[in-house]
Design an enzyme around this catalytic site. Structure first.
Site, short mmCIF file in Angstrom:
data_model
loop_
_atom_site.label_atom_id
_atom_site.label_comp_id
_atom_site.label_asym_id
_atom_site.label_seq_id
_atom_site.Cartn_x
_atom_site.Cartn_y
_atom_site.Cartn_z
N SER A 147 0.85 -1.19 0.00
CA SER A 147 0.00 0.00 0.00
C SER A 147 0.88 1.24 0.00
CB SER A 147 -0.95 -0.04 1.20
OG SER A 147 -1.97 0.92 1.06
N ASP B 151 -9.62 -3.56 -5.64
CA ASP B 151 -9.00 -2.76 -4.58
C ASP B 151 -9.68 -1.39 -4.48
OD1 ASP B 151 -7.28 -1.34 -2.86
OD2 ASP B 151 -5.56 -2.52 -3.51
N HIS C 295 -7.95 -4.78 -1.63
CA HIS C 295 -6.75 -4.27 -0.98
C HIS C 295 -6.18 -5.24 0.06
CE1 HIS C 295 -4.06 -0.91 -0.34
NE2 HIS C 295 -4.22 -0.99 0.97
#
Length: 675
Positions: A527, A612, A647
């Site tokens: 991330s 995501d 995600h």
């Protein structure tokens, strides 16, 4: 090789040509074909490691206790816990009335609920004050959009009420029929409204209680610990605002505690007629204050715990006879027990590096504190602590099956020197007997954004690296809050470059201290930690043999200029708004996608999820396409797109191991490790 379709992006008199902008069309057949082609290429390039991946999968899975159970916690007369049964991906949510010895009541069988779904997640669950109805959210796409359902716990039937597009959590008023929830915008996914629903009425009749008009804020709702007040919170990176309402009077109007002031952060709980407030009001490292419910504004706040330059106040919890404060000093957590009447004390811990935090404490009238503890060598542990007698009882330590023995490993704290002279802490673990001959395979992990601190905690999957001779290091770089709020402020906005140079300094330290060398040093981040990976491979590609970038935020300028993309508007206080030329120039200077050059890069494995909601799939896809076009080396560059997840990756308790086994096999293949 992705096709090039030049797309001109112009602002501040600067023109960027984005050849892969077209990849943001999720449903386009050409995009889908390209993503499938990248997956096929990765599968082919990693085919020789498939036996190793399977071995790693079984190895990591084999350390997990199949029939496990969480430590029950008491809430409103019931003990709640979850448990798992062998060869299942999900859990059972259960409770027992009055005692842990009574008959089990099954609330949710998530294994049955998840049948037929590639992804399934329960987002929050909340039982009505009379213990008769369970509210819970369900996400089957991995976009973090939850549909809320209500279950009658006496009959087992679902009520007709269903509420889509929520953040997942439900908060009950004390009348057992009024519930509150926060609604998300369908395009930006920003949490924009707090709504009120009356059980049994049409959702179309739900009342908007609060609308968050500021696009840089999100909103949510919770209940104070003693069930006295409902609290609406509006939050951004730098600012918060709370509104309160008596939980017994849902027909009333919410009142603001302290109107928002840019840069003023505070959070609130309630005890004995007063709001207790953790705040950065004239206190960079935060202080604790209180004020009466009748006079909640900041001009009435009275200091309870002052700010200290060397101690950061992270959290606090309130009990009938005690207050517990979670603090951080010199990078480590401490738990401070403060009786309302009597002498305070700290709970002590012996290890050099560890992580400790306040656990689940739903009951107000108790002298028992539940806290969590872990270290690089100690599996996650749950303790009950008697705040009167200071006795602690280990309720559970995470089981690690197989031949794991914590005494086989050594953990320590070391410091790297940043280029500006700042000491950067690192947590390091390795198997005892490791020789500092500069030849050990080493993994360095980092994040360094949003003030989020990666604490030195245990991971059973990490043993697969350590037992094959790896050294594992966590770089506690600026952008986290490991050394207080200033550590965060020095790693964001126009100080963001510190995050990347700190990580490089930590990497260099591992080489200079004779742990490893550039041919055996690997880096990993996900991330915003993927942004870190993208920046450091542009700045110092020579330092690393291989890099794993998971769901990486790498197209920073373009994303921050597009306010229709989920989360963009809420990120301006973290990265800056590139519509301002000063921020545009600064972000552009490190944005990984924009800074890709024709040069040699390390071997790289990049992962993403099609759904995501935090970092859109096209960012890593574009980055890989550009790298593949420009890089001048023959090192592998692989992109793995999970077409079912978002995600957080897989939702089941074993399926995620497949992803980790691929990552480990990628590392091992570069080193010639075959088993």
């Amino acid at each position: 090789m992705a096709k090039k379709i030049p797309h001109k992006l112009e602002i501040h008199g600067d023109t960027r040509i984005d050849n892969y902008y077209w990849l943001n069309q999720r449903e386009d057949s050409a995009v889908q074909n390209y993503l499938h082609a990248e997956n096929a290429y990765t599968d082919k390039m990693m085919a020789h490691t498939e036996p190793l991946q399977e071995k790693l999968y079984e190895e990591i899975k084999g350390r997990i206790k199949q029939d496990d159970e969480s430590v029950p916690y008491l809430s409103n007369g019931y003990y709640y816990y979850s448990r798992t049964v062998p060869e299942t991906e999900y859990y059972l949510l259960c409770r027992k009335k009055g005692s842990t010895e009574t008959e089990e009541e099954l609330l949710l069988d998530v294994n049955k609920m998840a049948e037929g779904y590639a992804y399934f997640s329960i987002g929050g669950n909340s039982v009505s004050p009379n213990n008769k109805i369970l509210a819970y959210g369900v996400d089957t796409v991995s976009r973090r959009n939850y549909t809320v359902y209500f279950k009658n716990l006496e009959t087992g039937d679902l009520l007709e009420d269903q509420i889509p597009m929520t953040t997942g959590g439900i908060v009950w008023a004390n009348d057992n029929k009024t519930v509150y929830y926060s609604l998300r915008d369908e395009e930006t996914l920003r949490s924009i409204k707090v709504m009120k629903h009356i059980l049994g009425s049409p959702v179309s009749d739900d009342v908007e209680v609060f609308y968050e008009a500021d696009e840089t804020f999100g909103t949510g709702i919770f209940k104070t610990k003693g069930n006295d007040y409902l609290m609406i919170v509006s939050y951004s990176t730098l600012t918060t605002e709370y509104q309160f309402l008596d939980a017994n009077k849902p027909e009333g109007e919410f009142k603001v505690i302290q109107p928002r002031i840019r840069g003023l952060e505070y959070d609130v709980n309630y005890y004995g007629g007063d709001f207790y407030i953790r705040t950065n009001l004239d206190a960079q490292n935060f202080r604790l204050m209180k004020t009466s419910v009748d006079k909640p504004g900041k001009e009435n706040w009275i200091e309870v715990i002052p700010e200290r330059d060397d101690v950061y106040i992270e959290d606090f919890d309130l009990f009938k006879d005690f207050m517990v404060v979670q603090e951080r000093k010199e990078g480590l957590n401490s738990l401070r027990v403060m009786p309302w009447n009597g002498t305070e004390h700290y709970i002590t811990f012996d290890e050099e590096v560890y992580s400790a935090s306040i656990g689940t404490n739903r009951e107000y009238n108790t002298n028992n504190l539940r806290f969590n503890y872990s270290s690089l060598t100690t599996p996650t542990s749950v303790f009950d602590y008697n705040m009167d007698t200071k006795d602690r009882k280990l309720m559970k330590m995470q089981p690690v099956l197989g031949d794991f023995n914590p005494t086989n490993y050594e953990a320590k704290r070391e410091y790297a020197m940043a280029e500006d002279g700042t000491k950067i802490p690192m947590s390091i673990i390795y198997r005892k007997g490791m020789k500092k001959d500069g030849n050990n395979p080493t993994m360095i992990y980092g994040y360094g954004s949003y003030g989020y601190t990666i604490d030195p905690s245990f991971s059973s999957s990490r043993l697969s690296l350590l037992d094959r001779g790896f050294v594992y290091a966590i770089a506690h770089i600026r952008g986290s809050q490991v050394n207080g709020r200033k550590w965060y402020d020095d790693g964001k906005l126009l100080n963001k470059m510190n995050t990347f140079t700190d990580f490089i300094a930590c990497s260099e330290h591992l080489i200079e201290a004779n742990y490893t060398n550039p041919q055996k040093l690997f880096a990993k981040g996900g991330s915003a930690g993927g942004l870190l990976m993208g920046a450091v491979v542009n700045m110092r590609p020579d330092l690393y043999r291989g890099v794993i970038a998971a769901v990486p935020f790498v197209d920073v300028v373009t994303t921050m200029l597009d306010e229709t993309i989920p989360l963009t508007t809420g990120e301006f206080d973290e990265w800056g708004n590139p519509k301002d030329k000063e921020y545009y120039d600064y972000i552009l200077s490190y944005s990984p996608y924009d800074q890709v050059e024709a040069k040699k890069y390390p071997a790289m494995l990049v992962t993403t999820g099609l759904h995501d909601s935090q970092v859109q799939y096209w960012e890593p896809a574009k980055w890989v396409a550009k790298l593949r076009d420009l890089k001048t080396d023959n090192n592998p560059l692989l992109l793995k797109i999970n077409m079912d997840y978002g995600h957080g990756g897989a939702s089941g308790r074993f399926e995620w191991i497949r992803e980790l086994a691929l990552e480990d096999a990628f590392l091992f293949s570069l080193l010639g490790i075959t088993e």
